[in-house]
Design a protein around this motif. Structure first.
Motif: not given
Length: 308
Positions: A237, A240-241, A283-284, A286-288, A290-291, A294
């Motif tokens: 993740e 991706k960022q 996953l959810a 990890a996305e949060r 990582a954002a 960022e």
């Protein structure tokens, strides 16, 4: 190559041919046997272990490496990463008082080598301490159960300037292999766990600007291979960022894309955000996370530009 410390034809030849790889023997570090024995004892007694880290990328990856390794052998273990503003770097009496009631063994990563007074105090609080660090040693070693540091003059083998995460990884390897000898893990499980942790070793080593020669080069080469083929969810993740694709992550990408985002957590918020990202399998989440890193990194960039 000369400017990077390769001064003879044989050193250059070994570097270019990949013959400078080292045999990964954790016991080339002094006090390793003592540290492993105390950790295995904690597991047998069902004691609680606290891995005490640092808030930068090296410290966070070190904490994740050791917590995951100790959990893999069945230890009761949790992390403590001090707050950069409220607590600052290194061991702190207030932190040890907090954990003393519930913890019997404290293991430092990327800190503690100058914490002589704090280690004495920890014993008064009922805590045994194992220090793992890579920073410069003071006049005396802290009176811990074990002190593992590649800068010790009495190390059994020649050691390069490992990062904190490199030292933590060597301890993890020794513990995992000792657990396998006791039948707690199979040799295949140990190998899988060691490989699963090597991505973190590469990130922490490069982030802490260690020379990529011999031991570090071996560790980072393996870690980059892992990141580019099978990155853990949190790293994927972050990639991706950072607009990084599999196969495109090298030491420069870690230095200028991945590491700054991990460091931003400890500098502007809490390093626990980075720790949780590197550990999560959701996953959810990890996305949060990582954002969030960022966003913190963009804020850090803005503040830096404003200051300049």
């Amino acid at each position: 190559l000369y400017n990077r410390g390769l001064r003879t034809a044989s050193e250059v030849r070994a570097f270019l041919r990949g013959e400078d790889a080292v045999v990964e023997d954790p016991y080339r570090l002094a006090d390793m046997e003592v540290a492993v024995a105390r950790i295995l004892l904690a597991r047998t007694r069902d004691e609680t272990i606290c891995v005490y880290g640092d808030f930068d990328a090296d410290g966070v990856t070190s904490t994740v490496v050791l917590v995951e390794a100790l959990q893999a052998i069945g230890c009761r273990v949790g992390p403590y990463i001090p707050d950069r503003v409220d607590e600052g770097y290194g061991l702190h009496l207030d932190a040890m008082r907090k954990v003393a009631g519930n913890v019997q063994l404290l293991v430092t990563v990327d800190c503690g080598i100058r914490s002589v007074f704090e280690v004495i105090a920890a014993a008064e609080f009922g805590l045994d301490t194992i220090v793992t660090d890579h920073h410069t040693i003071g006049e005396v070693l802290p009176p811990a159960v074990a002190v593992i540091n590649p800068q010790r003059n009495d190390n059994p083998g020649a050691n390069g300037p490992l990062a904190g995460v490199g030292v933590a990884y060597r301890l993890a390897q020794a513990v995992l292999r000792a657990a396998s000898a006791k039948g707690w893990l199979s040799a295949m499980q140990v190998q899988d766990i060691e490989e699963a942790l090597i991505d973190l070793v590469a990130i922490g080593t490069v982030a802490d600007v260690m020379p990529l020669l011999r031991e570090n080069r071996t560790l980072v080469t393996r870690g980059l291979r892992q990141i580019n083929q099978h990155p853990r969810l949190g790293v994927a993740e972050l990639m991706k960022q950072s607009d990084l694709q599999k196969g495109a992550v090298d030491a420069t990408a870690i230095s200028f894309r991945l590491a700054p985002r991990i460091n931003a957590a400890g500098r502007l918020s809490s390093a626990k955000t980075a720790y949780e990202l590197l550990r999560t399998t959701d996953l959810a989440k990890a996305e949060r996370l990582a954002a969030e890193l960022e966003s913190l990194n963009r804020k850090r960039q803005t503040l830096t530009e404003r200051a300049l």
